[in-house]
Design a protein around this motif. Structure first.
Motif, PDB file in Angstrom:
ATOM      1  N   MET A  40     -18.965  13.174 -14.052  1.00  0.00           N
ATOM      2  CA  MET A  40     -17.913  13.003 -14.711  1.00  0.00           C
ATOM      3  C   MET A  40     -18.556  12.395 -16.235  1.00  0.00           C
ATOM      4  SD  MET A  40     -15.196   9.838 -14.013  1.00  0.00           S
ATOM      5  CE  MET A  40     -14.226  10.735 -12.601  1.00  0.00           C
ATOM      6  N   ASN A  41     -18.055  13.145 -17.158  1.00  0.00           N
ATOM      7  CA  ASN A  41     -18.739  12.684 -18.545  1.00  0.00           C
ATOM      8  C   ASN A  41     -17.792  11.588 -19.110  1.00  0.00           C
ATOM      9  OD1 ASN A  41     -16.005  13.502 -19.821  1.00  0.00           O
ATOM     10  ND2 ASN A  41     -16.720  15.544 -19.976  1.00  0.00           N
ATOM     11  N   GLU A  42     -18.216  10.958 -20.066  1.00  0.00           N
ATOM     12  CA  GLU A  42     -17.692   9.743 -20.683  1.00  0.00           C
ATOM     13  C   GLU A  42     -16.253   9.984 -20.808  1.00  0.00           C
ATOM     14  OE1 GLU A  42     -17.546   5.715 -21.129  1.00  0.00           O
ATOM     15  OE2 GLU A  42     -19.265   6.978 -20.300  1.00  0.00           O
ATOM     16  N   SER A  43     -15.692  10.882 -21.335  1.00  0.00           N
ATOM     17  CA  SER A  43     -14.043  10.916 -21.582  1.00  0.00           C
ATOM     18  C   SER A  43     -13.252  11.139 -20.398  1.00  0.00           C
ATOM     19  CB  SER A  43     -13.899  12.140 -22.635  1.00  0.00           C
ATOM     20  OG  SER A  43     -14.059  13.377 -22.077  1.00  0.00           O
ATOM     21  N   GLU A  44     -13.896  11.909 -19.309  1.00  0.00           N
ATOM     22  CA  GLU A  44     -13.299  11.920 -18.071  1.00  0.00           C
ATOM     23  C   GLU A  44     -13.145  10.504 -17.387  1.00  0.00           C
ATOM     24  OE1 GLU A  44     -15.588  14.922 -16.269  1.00  0.00           O
ATOM     25  OE2 GLU A  44     -14.462  16.785 -16.607  1.00  0.00           O
ATOM     26  N   ARG A  45     -14.224   9.792 -17.608  1.00  0.00           N
ATOM     27  CA  ARG A  45     -14.562   8.492 -16.957  1.00  0.00           C
ATOM     28  C   ARG A  45     -13.419   7.468 -17.715  1.00  0.00           C
ATOM     29  NH1 ARG A  45     -18.809   4.944 -14.780  1.00  0.00           N
ATOM     30  NH2 ARG A  45     -18.441   2.842 -15.894  1.00  0.00           N
ATOM     31  N   LYS A  46     -13.148   7.653 -18.946  1.00  0.00           N
ATOM     32  CA  LYS A  46     -12.241   6.650 -19.687  1.00  0.00           C
ATOM     33  C   LYS A  46     -10.699   7.039 -19.197  1.00  0.00           C
ATOM     34  CE  LYS A  46     -14.791   5.441 -23.849  1.00  0.00           C
ATOM     35  NZ  LYS A  46     -15.080   5.600 -25.037  1.00  0.00           N
ATOM     36  N   ARG A  47     -10.493   8.403 -19.049  1.00  0.00           N
ATOM     37  CA  ARG A  47      -8.998   8.945 -18.722  1.00  0.00           C
ATOM     38  C   ARG A  47      -8.809   8.356 -17.377  1.00  0.00           C
ATOM     39  NH1 ARG A  47      -5.271  11.149 -20.634  1.00  0.00           N
ATOM     40  NH2 ARG A  47      -6.535  12.038 -22.486  1.00  0.00           N
ATOM     41  N   ALA A  48      -9.842   8.590 -16.421  1.00  0.00           N
ATOM     42  CA  ALA A  48      -9.609   8.112 -15.063  1.00  0.00           C
ATOM     43  C   ALA A  48      -9.459   6.590 -15.117  1.00  0.00           C
ATOM     44  CB  ALA A  48     -10.898   8.400 -14.272  1.00  0.00           C
ATOM     45  N   ILE A  49     -10.061   5.917 -15.805  1.00  0.00           N
ATOM     46  CA  ILE A  49     -10.017   4.385 -15.804  1.00  0.00           C
ATOM     47  C   ILE A  49      -8.442   4.138 -16.351  1.00  0.00           C
ATOM     48  CG2 ILE A  49     -10.668   2.113 -16.902  1.00  0.00           C
ATOM     49  CD1 ILE A  49     -13.409   3.196 -16.534  1.00  0.00           C
ATOM     50  N   HIS A  50      -8.169   4.685 -17.446  1.00  0.00           N
ATOM     51  CA  HIS A  50      -6.889   4.451 -18.094  1.00  0.00           C
ATOM     52  C   HIS A  50      -5.502   4.821 -17.295  1.00  0.00           C
ATOM     53  CE1 HIS A  50      -3.354   5.313 -20.713  1.00  0.00           C
ATOM     54  NE2 HIS A  50      -3.748   4.329 -21.546  1.00  0.00           N
ATOM     55  N   ASP A  51      -5.893   5.853 -16.515  1.00  0.00           N
ATOM     56  CA  ASP A  51      -4.666   6.367 -15.518  1.00  0.00           C
ATOM     57  C   ASP A  51      -4.534   5.608 -14.332  1.00  0.00           C
ATOM     58  OD1 ASP A  51      -4.095   8.274 -17.552  1.00  0.00           O
ATOM     59  OD2 ASP A  51      -5.057   9.801 -16.601  1.00  0.00           O
TER      60      ASP A  51
END
Length: 82
Positions: free
Chosen positions: A1-12
């Motif tokens: 999981m790249n950083e932007s996918e990680r941030k989106r997963a956390i945000h959602d």
């Protein structure tokens, strides 16, 4: 999981654990169980739980108790990862 996918997963994420007036003791087992099933878990610290401490202090203590990493805190919400 790249950083932007990680941030989106956390945000959602939705908050699934609430820490209230009884403190972190009652939620340790529940948080541990949820971390066994999910990569991230979002926890909300209600005003009654904070008392004279900060959200960051409570989140760090909770992370230690469940052997998890504290990903971040924002406001009165924390995200944990194991």
């Amino acid at each position: 999981m790249n950083e932007s996918e990680r941030k989106r997963a956390i945000h959602d994420l939705d908050v699934t654990v609430w820490v209230g007036k009884n403190g972190i003791d009652p939620v340790v087992e529940e948080l541990g169980d949820q971390l066994d099933d999910s990569q991230f878990v979002k926890v909300k610290f209600l005003r009654a739980a904070r008392g004279g401490t900060t959200t960051e202090e409570l989140a760090e203590e909770l992370a230690d108790r469940v052997s998890a990493d504290l990903v971040r805190t924002r406001g009165h919400t924390a995200v944990f990862e194991r």
